[in-house]
Design an enzyme around this catalytic site. Structure first.
Site, PDB file in Angstrom:
ATOM      1  N   ARG A 113       0.859  -1.191   0.000  1.00 32.64           N
ATOM      2  CA  ARG A 113       0.000   0.000   0.000  1.00 32.64           C
ATOM      3  C   ARG A 113       0.889   1.233   0.000  1.00 32.64           C
ATOM      4  O   ARG A 113       2.031   1.211   0.452  1.00 32.64           O
ATOM      5  CB  ARG A 113      -0.953   0.007   1.198  1.00 32.64           C
TER       6      ARG A 113
ATOM      7  N   HIS B 206       1.101   8.792  10.628  1.00 35.84           N
ATOM      8  CA  HIS B 206       1.165   8.639  12.087  1.00 35.84           C
ATOM      9  C   HIS B 206      -0.147   9.083  12.754  1.00 35.84           C
ATOM     10  O   HIS B 206      -0.142   9.681  13.822  1.00 35.84           O
ATOM     11  CB  HIS B 206       2.374   9.389  12.662  1.00 35.84           C
TER      12      HIS B 206
ATOM     13  N   ASP C 295      -2.948   6.696  12.476  1.00 35.43           N
ATOM     14  CA  ASP C 295      -3.773   5.504  12.754  1.00 35.43           C
ATOM     15  C   ASP C 295      -3.702   5.091  14.219  1.00 35.43           C
ATOM     16  O   ASP C 295      -4.718   4.787  14.837  1.00 35.43           O
ATOM     17  CB  ASP C 295      -3.420   4.343  11.807  1.00 35.43           C
TER      18      ASP C 295
ATOM     19  N   GLY D 142       8.677   1.686   2.655  1.00 35.91           N
ATOM     20  CA  GLY D 142       7.489   2.455   3.038  1.00 35.91           C
ATOM     21  C   GLY D 142       6.238   1.993   2.321  1.00 35.91           C
ATOM     22  O   GLY D 142       5.233   2.696   2.302  1.00 35.91           O
TER      23      GLY D 142
ATOM     24  N   SER E  61       4.798  -1.006   2.962  1.00 38.28           N
ATOM     25  CA  SER E  61       4.134  -1.988   3.823  1.00 38.28           C
ATOM     26  C   SER E  61       4.386  -3.435   3.448  1.00 38.28           C
ATOM     27  O   SER E  61       3.498  -4.278   3.548  1.00 38.28           O
ATOM     28  CB  SER E  61       2.632  -1.744   3.809  1.00 38.28           C
ATOM     29  N   SER E  62       5.587  -3.714   3.024  1.00 37.73           N
ATOM     30  CA  SER E  62       5.902  -5.110   2.707  1.00 37.73           C
ATOM     31  C   SER E  62       5.759  -5.978   3.958  1.00 37.73           C
ATOM     32  O   SER E  62       5.354  -7.140   3.876  1.00 37.73           O
ATOM     33  CB  SER E  62       7.310  -5.219   2.136  1.00 37.73           C
TER      34      SER E  62
ATOM     35  N   ASP F   3      -2.151  -0.252   7.659  1.00 35.85           N
ATOM     36  CA  ASP F   3      -1.577  -1.057   6.589  1.00 35.85           C
ATOM     37  C   ASP F   3      -2.397  -2.309   6.316  1.00 35.85           C
ATOM     38  O   ASP F   3      -2.757  -2.608   5.173  1.00 35.85           O
ATOM     39  CB  ASP F   3      -0.138  -1.451   6.954  1.00 35.85           C
TER      40      ASP F   3
HETATM   41  P1  NG1 Z   1       5.018   1.517   7.422  1.00 34.13           P
HETATM   42  O1  NG1 Z   1       5.150   2.520   6.390  1.00 34.13           O
HETATM   43  O2  NG1 Z   1       4.497   0.232   6.861  1.00 34.13           O
HETATM   44  O3  NG1 Z   1       6.250   1.349   8.215  1.00 34.13           O
HETATM   45  C1  NG1 Z   1       3.949   2.376   9.765  1.00 34.13           C
HETATM   46  C2  NG1 Z   1       2.864   1.687  10.589  1.00 34.13           C
HETATM   47  C3  NG1 Z   1       1.484   2.263  10.271  1.00 34.13           C
HETATM   48  C4  NG1 Z   1       1.472   3.775  10.374  1.00 34.13           C
HETATM   49  C5  NG1 Z   1       2.637   4.353   9.544  1.00 34.13           C
HETATM   50  C6  NG1 Z   1       2.771   5.845   9.680  1.00 34.13           C
HETATM   51  C7  NG1 Z   1       3.110  -0.692  11.144  1.00 34.13           C
HETATM   52  C8  NG1 Z   1       2.935  -2.070  10.658  1.00 34.13           C
HETATM   53  N1  NG1 Z   1       2.819   0.269  10.253  1.00 34.13           N
HETATM   54  O4  NG1 Z   1       3.807   2.030   8.415  1.00 34.13           O
HETATM   55  O5  NG1 Z   1       0.525   1.683  11.136  1.00 34.13           O
HETATM   56  O6  NG1 Z   1       1.533   4.189  11.698  1.00 34.13           O
HETATM   57  O7  NG1 Z   1       3.887   3.771   9.924  1.00 34.13           O
HETATM   58  O8  NG1 Z   1       1.648   6.497   9.214  1.00 34.13           O
HETATM   59  O9  NG1 Z   1       3.531  -0.467  12.269  1.00 34.13           O
END
Ligand code: NG1
Length: 481
Positions: free
Chosen positions: A64, A71, A73, A164, A166-167, A215
């Site tokens: 995604r 930051h 959610d 970034g 969301s893998s 995510d």
């Molecule tokens: P990514 O980009 O996947 O590291 C993380 C958190 C999200 C959200 C974003 C910032 C996890 C799995 N994912 O995403 O929930 O807080 O940072 O918006 O912790």
């Protein structure tokens, strides 16, 4: 196993899941990376690797990109991501024992076997199998199966790790879907997508991150052509069509933000700071109203009993955080708490300098970013890419200055993208590296791509000949193929 969403055969308008070999991306466009995923080959390799398991099932789990709302959610505030046409593909089958055997075609992730027991201890050192363990432990806790089944898994992917996109959550969702099947359960019948998203969001805390549910929800609810607005209070999703005439470009900064590694502490400083601000809010409200609202996250200022409007939240933040920085001793006094306890609860996780903790800026980011999500959604619905782009730029500034999660590389990428004609650009995801996302008018598509390719990547491509920048389309969420 019943296959869900069988009617969804065309994700991005180019792929056909009824065929075994298909393309993601148009083959004629150099800046929309060509990817050939040969599922027959994946299945054959699976059978060679796990001969006793038989023909596997396969699921596709997209990454995604977050268009707006960083930051937020874990604060219970809405976000606006979209599932993309890059994904992991997981071949899997139950086995007759209780061993979980996982392998990945990417040599950076070595094959691992572990016994499916409760409790399932995490492996040390940011090990990738923890994403499997997280999903399995979460589903075992939820369904309490009589027998803990074993399963075999082989993964292939065109989703770059630690970029970034969301893998990591794609892995968790994929392992979750595979393990549901191994337990003989069906997504949509035994658990809804929203329930699974919530469950896996909590389950992913197993790896040590204190993330929210953006995510997993985006990955499970993606819809072709749409961004997904995720509301957390209450938990629901809304599909928001993307405007016509715009393209979404993702540019990997090539600075890895590996949350199973070094970026973990940086990431967790965000939730810790917001939890500290929430504690200050509760103390203040108690003094003001003589009532303990005991809010658990900042989102409850707007949603729930309080229902504050923007002016009221601004006034509240101004009174609890009158200065840019707050010192530990001020915090201890205001929270009526010994310094040692304050340290144990929050300060160990939040980096701060001599002036104190920059909580005013953190609170400002949360509030202004929330309104950008809402105004951004309206701009998308109005088909107004230019206004959405302006919100993206403001969001990047807020992420950089108020939340301090940007890097010079991410800032540099945004500048190049905007100078070359994007409507707007911002870092996407947790920050500290990873990728930038831009909204680009179709007319400037090639110019913007050329600018970033030359000015940021110096004309270089990756080993496979692809550029680390690529246009993406909003795709369907995770599904069994
Ligand atoms: P990514 O980009 O996947 O590291 C993380 C958190 C999200 C959200 C974003 C910032 C996890 C799995 N994912 O995403 O929930 O807080 O940072 O918006 O912790």
């Amino acid at each position: 196993m019943a296959s869900e969403n069988q009617s969804l055969v065309d994700l991005a308008g180019n792929g056909d899941y009824n065929r075994h070999v298909f393309y993601i991306g148009k083959r004629t466009e150099p800046n929309r990376r060509r990817v050939f995923v040969d599922l027959t080959d994946l299945k054959q390799q699976f059978v060679a690797m796990y001969p006793e398991s038989g023909t596997p099932f396969v699921c596709r789990v997209p990454g995604r990109v977050n268009l707006m709302g960083e930051h937020l959610d874990y604060n219970g505030l809405p976000v606006l991501p979209m599932a993309i046409d890059r994904a992991i593909y997981m071949a899997f089958a139950p086995n007759s024992g209780s061993e979980i055997r996982i392998a990945n075609r990417d040599a950076r992730f070595s094959p691992v076997t572990f016994e499916n027991v409760t409790p399932l201890e995490p492996s040390t050192g940011g090990a990738w199998e923890n994403y499997a363990k997280a999903a399995i432990a979460g589903l075992n806790a939820h369904f309490s199966p009589e027998k803990h089944p074993g399963m075999d898994v082989l993964i292939t992917s065109d989703l770059p790790p630690a970029a970034g996109l969301s893998s990591s959550s794609a892995l968790v969702v994929g392992f979750g879907m595979a393990y549901l099947a191994a337990m003989g359960l069906t997504l949509g019948r035994d658990i809804t997508r929203l329930e699974l998203a919530g469950l896996l969001a909590n389950a992913e805390h197993y790896v040590g991150t204190a993330g929210g549910g953006m995510d997993q929800t985006a990955i499970l609810h993606g819809t072709a052509g749409c961004a997904t607005r995720i509301n957390f209070l209450p938990f629901q999703v809304e599909q928001v069509p993307l405007p016509k005439g715009v393209e979404i470009l993702v540019c990997d900064s090539l600075v890895e933000a590996r949350k199973s590694g070094g970026a973990l502490d940086f990431y967790n400083a965000g939730p810790a700071a917001c939890s500290l601000i929430t504690a200050l809010v509760n103390t203040h409200l108690q003094q003001d109203f003589g009532e303990d609202f005991a809010i658990e996250c900042l989102g409850e200022l707007w949603y729930g009993d309080l229902c504050f409007n923007r002016k009221e939240v601004e006034a509240l933040f101004a009174s609890i955080l009158p200065a840019a920085h707050t010192t530990p001793s001020e915090l201890a006094t205001r929270l009526n708490m010994p310094l040692a306890q304050l340290k144990e609860y929050w300060l160990d996780e939040i980096p701060f300098g001599e002036a104190g903790l920059p909580l005013q800026a953190r609170a400002r980011h949360v509030m202004t970013e929330f309104y950008r999500v809402e105004e951004g959604r309206d701009a998308l619905l109005a088909g107004d890419g230019a206004t959405f782009g302006a919100h993206m730029n403001a969001s990047h500034q807020s992420c950089a200055n108020d939340y301090e999660i940007s890097t010079p590389e991410l800032d540099g990428l945004c500048k190049i993208l905007n100078d070359a004609g994007s409507y707007g650009a911002r870092l996407t995801g947790a920050g500290f590296g990873g990728a930038v996302v831009a909204m680009v008018p179709v007319a400037s598509k090639d110019a913007v791509f050329a600018a970033v390719q030359t000015e940021y990547y110096g004309g270089r491509t990756q080993a496979d000949g692809a550029s680390p920048a690529f246009y993406v389309t909003a795709s369907a969420g995770a599904l069994h193929l």
